[in-house]
Design a protein around this motif. Structure first.
Motif, PDB file in Angstrom:
ATOM      1  N   ASP A 102      -2.877  -4.595  -2.569  1.00 28.51           N
ATOM      2  CA  ASP A 102      -1.995  -5.262  -3.547  1.00 28.51           C
ATOM      3  C   ASP A 102      -2.743  -5.511  -4.858  1.00 28.51           C
ATOM      4  O   ASP A 102      -2.209  -5.274  -5.951  1.00 28.51           O
ATOM      5  N   ARG A 103      -3.994  -5.992  -4.768  1.00 22.65           N
ATOM      6  CA  ARG A 103      -4.778  -6.254  -5.981  1.00 22.65           C
ATOM      7  C   ARG A 103      -5.059  -4.955  -6.737  1.00 22.65           C
ATOM      8  O   ARG A 103      -4.984  -4.917  -7.966  1.00 22.65           O
ATOM      9  N   ALA A 104      -5.376  -3.888  -6.000  1.00 25.01           N
ATOM     10  CA  ALA A 104      -5.636  -2.599  -6.649  1.00 25.01           C
ATOM     11  C   ALA A 104      -4.393  -2.116  -7.389  1.00 25.01           C
ATOM     12  O   ALA A 104      -4.486  -1.654  -8.530  1.00 25.01           O
ATOM     13  N   MET A 105      -3.229  -2.261  -6.766  1.00 24.12           N
ATOM     14  CA  MET A 105      -1.988  -1.819  -7.400  1.00 24.12           C
ATOM     15  C   MET A 105      -1.623  -2.703  -8.592  1.00 24.12           C
ATOM     16  O   MET A 105      -1.008  -2.231  -9.550  1.00 24.12           O
ATOM     17  N   ALA A 106      -1.998  -3.978  -8.564  1.00 18.96           N
ATOM     18  CA  ALA A 106      -1.734  -4.859  -9.697  1.00 18.96           C
ATOM     19  C   ALA A 106      -2.562  -4.449 -10.911  1.00 18.96           C
ATOM     20  O   ALA A 106      -2.140  -4.636 -12.055  1.00 18.96           O
ATOM     21  N   LEU A 107      -3.719  -3.853 -10.670  1.00 16.63           N
ATOM     22  CA  LEU A 107      -4.598  -3.425 -11.760  1.00 16.63           C
ATOM     23  C   LEU A 107      -4.264  -2.033 -12.280  1.00 16.63           C
ATOM     24  O   LEU A 107      -4.649  -1.683 -13.397  1.00 16.63           O
ATOM     25  N   ARG A 108      -3.598  -1.239 -11.463  1.00 17.50           N
ATOM     26  CA  ARG A 108      -3.259   0.113 -11.901  1.00 17.50           C
ATOM     27  C   ARG A 108      -1.920   0.536 -11.310  1.00 17.50           C
ATOM     28  O   ARG A 108      -1.734   0.513 -10.100  1.00 17.50           O
ATOM     29  N   GLN A 109      -1.012   0.895 -12.175  1.00 19.42           N
ATOM     30  CA  GLN A 109       0.293   1.412 -11.756  1.00 19.42           C
ATOM     31  C   GLN A 109       0.528   2.736 -12.442  1.00 19.42           C
ATOM     32  O   GLN A 109       0.262   2.840 -13.644  1.00 19.42           O
ATOM     33  N   PRO A 110       0.984   3.728 -11.816  1.00 18.48           N
ATOM     34  CA  PRO A 110       1.167   3.811 -10.368  1.00 18.48           C
ATOM     35  C   PRO A 110      -0.174   4.075  -9.684  1.00 18.48           C
ATOM     36  O   PRO A 110      -1.107   4.585 -10.294  1.00 18.48           O
ATOM     37  N   TYR A 111      -0.258   3.748  -8.419  1.00 15.71           N
ATOM     38  CA  TYR A 111      -1.450   3.969  -7.610  1.00 15.71           C
ATOM     39  C   TYR A 111      -0.974   4.414  -6.228  1.00 15.71           C
ATOM     40  O   TYR A 111      -0.986   3.654  -5.273  1.00 15.71           O
ATOM     41  N   PRO A 112      -0.514   5.667  -6.110  1.00 15.13           N
ATOM     42  CA  PRO A 112       0.099   6.132  -4.870  1.00 15.13           C
ATOM     43  C   PRO A 112      -0.810   6.047  -3.647  1.00 15.13           C
ATOM     44  O   PRO A 112      -0.338   5.738  -2.546  1.00 15.13           O
ATOM     45  N   GLU A 113      -2.114   6.298  -3.824  1.00 14.56           N
ATOM     46  CA  GLU A 113      -3.024   6.216  -2.678  1.00 14.56           C
ATOM     47  C   GLU A 113      -3.051   4.797  -2.103  1.00 14.56           C
ATOM     48  O   GLU A 113      -3.054   4.609  -0.892  1.00 14.56           O
ATOM     49  N   ALA A 114      -3.058   3.812  -2.984  1.00 13.31           N
ATOM     50  CA  ALA A 114      -3.077   2.419  -2.539  1.00 13.31           C
ATOM     51  C   ALA A 114      -1.748   2.034  -1.903  1.00 13.31           C
ATOM     52  O   ALA A 114      -1.712   1.252  -0.946  1.00 13.31           O
ATOM     53  N   GLU A 115      -0.652   2.586  -2.417  1.00 16.45           N
ATOM     54  CA  GLU A 115       0.658   2.275  -1.847  1.00 16.45           C
ATOM     55  C   GLU A 115       0.764   2.776  -0.410  1.00 16.45           C
ATOM     56  O   GLU A 115       1.227   2.049   0.479  1.00 16.45           O
ATOM     57  N   VAL A 116       0.323   4.010  -0.170  1.00 16.41           N
ATOM     58  CA  VAL A 116       0.362   4.567   1.189  1.00 16.41           C
ATOM     59  C   VAL A 116      -0.593   3.800   2.101  1.00 16.41           C
ATOM     60  O   VAL A 116      -0.257   3.467   3.241  1.00 16.41           O
ATOM     61  N   ALA A 117      -1.777   3.510   1.599  1.00 15.86           N
ATOM     62  CA  ALA A 117      -2.759   2.785   2.400  1.00 15.86           C
ATOM     63  C   ALA A 117      -2.266   1.373   2.723  1.00 15.86           C
ATOM     64  O   ALA A 117      -2.498   0.864   3.829  1.00 15.86           O
ATOM     65  N   ARG A 118      -1.574   0.747   1.786  1.00 24.58           N
ATOM     66  CA  ARG A 118      -1.010  -0.584   2.046  1.00 24.58           C
ATOM     67  C   ARG A 118       0.002  -0.510   3.180  1.00 24.58           C
ATOM     68  O   ARG A 118       0.032  -1.371   4.066  1.00 24.58           O
ATOM     69  N   ALA A 119       0.841   0.528   3.164  1.00 26.86           N
ATOM     70  CA  ALA A 119       1.803   0.710   4.261  1.00 26.86           C
ATOM     71  C   ALA A 119       1.072   0.835   5.590  1.00 26.86           C
ATOM     72  O   ALA A 119       1.473   0.222   6.594  1.00 26.86           O
ATOM     73  N   MET A 120      -0.010   1.595   5.620  1.00 20.78           N
ATOM     74  CA  MET A 120      -0.794   1.751   6.850  1.00 20.78           C
ATOM     75  C   MET A 120      -1.387   0.418   7.295  1.00 20.78           C
ATOM     76  O   MET A 120      -1.400   0.108   8.484  1.00 20.78           O
ATOM     77  N   ALA A 121      -1.859  -0.372   6.340  1.00 23.09           N
ATOM     78  CA  ALA A 121      -2.432  -1.675   6.679  1.00 23.09           C
ATOM     79  C   ALA A 121      -1.370  -2.591   7.283  1.00 23.09           C
ATOM     80  O   ALA A 121      -1.618  -3.281   8.270  1.00 23.09           O
ATOM     81  N   LEU A 122      -0.182  -2.591   6.682  1.00 23.20           N
ATOM     82  CA  LEU A 122       0.900  -3.422   7.213  1.00 23.20           C
ATOM     83  C   LEU A 122       1.277  -2.977   8.622  1.00 23.20           C
ATOM     84  O   LEU A 122       1.478  -3.809   9.514  1.00 23.20           O
ATOM     85  N   LEU A 123       1.367  -1.661   8.825  1.00 26.41           N
ATOM     86  CA  LEU A 123       1.707  -1.152  10.150  1.00 26.41           C
ATOM     87  C   LEU A 123       0.608  -1.474  11.158  1.00 26.41           C
ATOM     88  O   LEU A 123       0.892  -1.885  12.283  1.00 26.41           O
ATOM     89  N   GLN A 124      -0.641  -1.313  10.756  1.00 26.96           N
ATOM     90  CA  GLN A 124      -1.764  -1.627  11.647  1.00 26.96           C
ATOM     91  C   GLN A 124      -1.746  -3.106  12.027  1.00 26.96           C
ATOM     92  O   GLN A 124      -2.100  -3.466  13.143  1.00 26.96           O
ATOM     93  N   GLY A 125      -1.309  -3.949  11.091  1.00 27.99           N
ATOM     94  CA  GLY A 125      -1.234  -5.380  11.366  1.00 27.99           C
ATOM     95  C   GLY A 125       0.029  -5.796  12.097  1.00 27.99           C
ATOM     96  O   GLY A 125       0.228  -6.976  12.377  1.00 27.99           O
ATOM     97  N   GLY A 126       0.902  -4.831  12.411  1.00 24.65           N
ATOM     98  CA  GLY A 126       2.110  -5.137  13.166  1.00 24.65           C
ATOM     99  C   GLY A 126       3.296  -5.547  12.313  1.00 24.65           C
ATOM    100  O   GLY A 126       4.324  -5.957  12.848  1.00 24.65           O
ATOM    101  N   ASP A 127       3.183  -5.453  11.004  1.00 22.64           N
ATOM    102  CA  ASP A 127       4.283  -5.818  10.117  1.00 22.64           C
ATOM    103  C   ASP A 127       5.137  -4.574   9.846  1.00 22.64           C
ATOM    104  O   ASP A 127       5.069  -3.954   8.797  1.00 22.64           O
ATOM    105  N   PHE A 128       5.957  -4.225  10.840  1.00 20.53           N
ATOM    106  CA  PHE A 128       6.760  -3.010  10.760  1.00 20.53           C
ATOM    107  C   PHE A 128       7.924  -3.154   9.783  1.00 20.53           C
ATOM    108  O   PHE A 128       8.345  -2.176   9.177  1.00 20.53           O
ATOM    109  N   VAL A 129       8.421  -4.375   9.607  1.00 20.07           N
ATOM    110  CA  VAL A 129       9.543  -4.593   8.705  1.00 20.07           C
ATOM    111  C   VAL A 129       9.171  -4.207   7.274  1.00 20.07           C
ATOM    112  O   VAL A 129       9.933  -3.535   6.584  1.00 20.07           O
ATOM    113  N   ARG A 130       7.975  -4.599   6.842  1.00 16.39           N
ATOM    114  CA  ARG A 130       7.548  -4.247   5.477  1.00 16.39           C
ATOM    115  C   ARG A 130       6.830  -2.905   5.424  1.00 16.39           C
ATOM    116  O   ARG A 130       6.899  -2.188   4.431  1.00 16.39           O
ATOM    117  N   GLY A 131       6.135  -2.539   6.491  1.00 16.40           N
ATOM    118  CA  GLY A 131       5.320  -1.331   6.474  1.00 16.40           C
ATOM    119  C   GLY A 131       6.095  -0.025   6.599  1.00 16.40           C
ATOM    120  O   GLY A 131       5.799   0.940   5.895  1.00 16.40           O
TER     121      GLY A 131
END
Length: 163
Positions: A129-158
């Motif tokens: 989230d911090r990386a994306m706040a500093l640079r938009q667009p940041y597709p690598e960070a967006e995909v990685a954030r989705a993976m982090a949410l899924l890894q943490g069990g947050d399927f609704v957002r991930g």
């Protein structure tokens, strides 16, 4: 490979046979070589900027004052420490890099990737989230954030982010 065989009189003899090569050995060897080259390039870049041997004293040397090259050196040093399985030191380097100006989105991104490797998905998602706040667009960070949410069990957002 050495194989033992038993003769008719009960004594054992050894014969040498060629070991079968694992199917992925060539690919693994290439990946290892590429990783070694990347580590070497990072070390060389840091040493060009700060002098020979500086890679391991970046955190301790007061003569190495914070400036943009320092942040980049810390960001490049962390994967070296990670490759050496020195995760706490890699994390400390990233922590210092994200605390220093200028604030590079890549420093936050790489720190978040390390958090994922350390099984800390909530911290990883916050870092992306911090990386994306500093640079938009940041597709690598967006995909990685989705993976982090899924890894943490947050399927609704991930899941929507991953799809």
């Amino acid at each position: 490979m050495v194989a033992a065989t038993t003769t008719k009189n009960g004594s054992e003899t050894a014969s040498h046979k060629a070991s079968p090569m694992p199917k992925n050995s060539d690919r693994n060897a290439r990946e290892d070589a590429a990783r070694e080259q990347a580590v070497q390039r990072a070390v060389e870049q840091i040493e060009r900027a700060f002098g020979k041997g500086s890679i391991m004293r970046l955190d301790d040397d007061p003569a190495l004052v914070p400036h943009p090259q320092m942040v980049q050196a810390l960001v490049h040093r962390a994967p070296v420490l990670r490759a050496l399985a020195r995760m706490p030191e890699a994390l400390a380097g990233y922590d210092r890099a994200v605390a220093l100006p200028p604030h590079y989105p890549e420093a936050h991104h790489h720190r978040a990737v390390l958090m994922l490797d350390m099984q800390r998905p909530t911290e990883a998602a916050a870092g992306f989230d911090r990386a994306m706040a500093l640079r938009q667009p940041y597709p690598e960070a967006e995909v990685a954030r989705a993976m982090a949410l899924l890894q943490g069990g947050d399927f609704v957002r991930g899941l929507p982010l991953y799809e």
